[in-house]
Design an enzyme around this catalytic site. Structure first.
Site, mmCIF file in Angstrom:
data_model
loop_
_atom_site.group_PDB
_atom_site.id
_atom_site.type_symbol
_atom_site.label_atom_id
_atom_site.label_comp_id
_atom_site.label_asym_id
_atom_site.label_seq_id
_atom_site.Cartn_x
_atom_site.Cartn_y
_atom_site.Cartn_z
ATOM 1 C CB SER A 129 28.126 32.280 45.398
ATOM 2 O OG SER A 129 29.303 32.736 46.035
ATOM 3 C CE LYS A 184 25.360 31.788 47.848
ATOM 4 N NZ LYS A 184 25.401 32.513 49.091
ATOM 5 C CG HIS A 187 29.604 28.780 48.359
ATOM 6 N ND1 HIS A 187 29.379 30.040 48.889
ATOM 7 C CD2 HIS A 187 30.483 28.958 47.360
ATOM 8 C CE1 HIS A 187 30.103 30.927 48.232
ATOM 9 N NE2 HIS A 187 30.783 30.292 47.292
ATOM 10 C CG ASN A 188 27.226 31.459 51.862
ATOM 11 O OD1 ASN A 188 27.475 31.190 50.685
ATOM 12 N ND2 ASN A 188 26.470 32.482 52.191
ATOM 13 C CD GLU A 191 31.824 33.634 51.462
ATOM 14 O OE1 GLU A 191 31.510 34.681 52.065
ATOM 15 O OE2 GLU A 191 31.161 33.183 50.505
#
Length: 483
Positions: A129, A184, A187-188, A191
């Site tokens: 990222s 991940k 995480h996205n 986001e």
């Protein structure tokens, strides 16, 4: 000639930047691209004079690498990854390591890890990222897969990743098979939530308070010096100050339809699979879908015209309310994301280090913020923490934010300004902190029409009852299961 420490396949901008980053940290890198002209252009261009070896075939790539060979793929997720795995299995040897640095869906990484290991090689799926700049200057990296592969790649990954103030690397081993890509993905998803929350704060300032982009630039500039200090607040500050050629803010000229690449959707699906209420990220994904219906929204706005009333009361105080509501909603988003990771860790047998994940996100990545340090502290203090809201710091903080949060959501609803993420965050908080929800009535309804049974407040958990509601159903009940 000195052999390369690592090979990289895929010379799009992320791949190129990672190679330059690796070389700048003292590693020799061998590169390959399916379109070999890209290899020649790179070696003669950005890579000229550097310890970068251009390869025109996978065999040449293999022969240029130190053993155990480490080959990192930076190719499009999906079939291209599987295709390259097949090709690499044909040229590499047992003990060599294949790394997928793309945005692969975690079930694919689970499958690929098992497959590559069955062929005698090792596999890593790592989330990367930070975008193009992060790849070049130091990304956040979330590796998972074959545990035996970690020691071989650790020196490279921890050298090229971002570092926090004390020098700690924003990269550590996440867990087995698909754990890295799962983290991940979350995480996205977070986001998506952070971006939607910022957009809602922007909309209520623009539409209710009538603020100009320049005025909002000043607000976000101040907010970035508070608990909200983060990369996304920082870039929002800069975007709002950016002028078009005619002197008007360029943000005012951008079409209001948002794109997405699928990781937010995957996060929502994973939450549904795990039975975790990931409401804020879900709303963020659906908000992008709604934004894409531009022409239909324009038509609907003519059918249901409404004027937004002017704010009554202290404007500066309300801007501070928005800041506090944004912070409260952000806490909820991360609490939900961490709850999802805990549920998945149980399902897939991963031993996730939650404080370590917050540290990995502290630098390099899109959601990097000061706030993540508080999450790390919470999980360092209690690794088994059920929900961030139960940590003393976050509990005390939320208590101070709730009045502002309620005022903002109430004002938005009464003014006809959509704030789905702010409001769903507050609804989650209210639901999570309510001892008696109306699900007792829901269970009665399910038992009435489908004999699905229910538990009772005055009996131990796990003991199920059925009522013959109509006098005609008898005592037969459906078996108990969760779909």
């Amino acid at each position: 000639m000195k052999k390369a420490d690592i090979g990289l396949i895929g010379l799009a901008v992320m791949g190129e930047n990672l190679v330059i980053n690796m070389e700048s940290k003292g590693f020799t890198v061998a590169v390959y691209n399916r379109t070999v002209e890209k290899v020649d252009a790179f070696v003669e261009g950005r890579a000229k004079g550097k310890n970068i070896i251009g390869c025109r075939s996978l065999e040449e790539l293999r022969d240029s690498l130190e053993k155990p060979r480490k080959v990192m793929m930076m190719v499009k997720a999906g079939k291209p990854v599987d295709d390259f795995i097949e090709k690499l299995l044909g040229v590499l040897e047992p003990g060599d390591i294949i790394i997928d640095g793309g945005n692969s869906h975690f079930p694919d990484t689970i499958r690929r890890t098992a497959y590559v290991e069955s062929e005698g090689l090792l596999y890593i799926g790592t989330g990367v990222s930070g975008g193009e700049e992060g790849a070049l200057k130091g990304p956040s990296m979330m590796p998972g897969g074959s545990p035996k592969a970690w020691e071989a790649v650790k020196p490279i990954f921890q050298a090229i990743c971002a570092k926090v103030e004390d020098g700690s690397p924003c990269c550590d081993w996440v867990g087995e098979n698909g754990a890295g890509h799962f983290v991940k993905m979350v995480h996205n998803g977070i986001e998506y939530g952070d971006m939607q929350l910022i957009c809602e704060a922007y909309q209520i300032m623009r539409d209710l308070l009538g603020m100009s982009a320049e005025e909002m630039h000043e607000v976000f500039k101040k907010w970035n010096e508070t608990e909200l200090d983060s990369y996304l607040i920082e870039i929002t500050r800069d975007i709002l100050a950016y002028k078009d050629t005619d002197g008007d803010a360029i943000v005012n000229k951008i079409l209001d339809t948002a794109g997405q690449k699928g990781t937010g959707k995957w996060t929502g699906i994973a939450a549904l699979d795990e039975g975790v209420p990931l409401t804020l990220i879900g709303e963020a994904v659906f908000s992008r879908c709604l934004s894409a219906m531009k022409e239909e929204r324009v038509r609907a706005s003519k059918v249901f015209p409404h004027e937004i009333p002017a704010l009554e009361g202290d404007r500066e105080a309300f801007i501070e309310d928005i800041r506090k509501a944004l912070y409260a909603s952000k806490i909820i988003s991360y609490a939900q994301g961490y709850t999802l990771m805990r549920a998945a860790a149980k399902t897939y047998g991963w031993n996730l280090n939650y404080g370590g994940i917050a540290l990995m996100w502290r630098g390099g990545c899109i959601i990097r913020s000061v706030f993540l340090g508080k999450i790390k502290e919470a999980y360092d203090k209690d690794p088994g923490l059920e929900n961030l809201l139960l940590d003393s710091y976050f509990a005390d903080t939320i208590r101070t934010l709730v009045p502002s949060w309620r005022r903002v959501c109430a004002t938005a609803v009464s003014s006809g300004i959509p704030m789905p993420a702010f409001c769903t965050a507050l609804n989650y908080f209210d639901g999570y902190t309510t001892e008696l929800l109306p699900a007792n009535l829901l269970q009665a309804q399910r038992d009435y029409f489908g004999a699905h049974t229910y538990e009772r407040l005055d009996s131990p958990r796990g003991k199920f009852f059925h009522t013959n509601w109509t006098g005609e159903g008898g005592s037969t009940s459906a078996s108990t299961y969760n779909a």
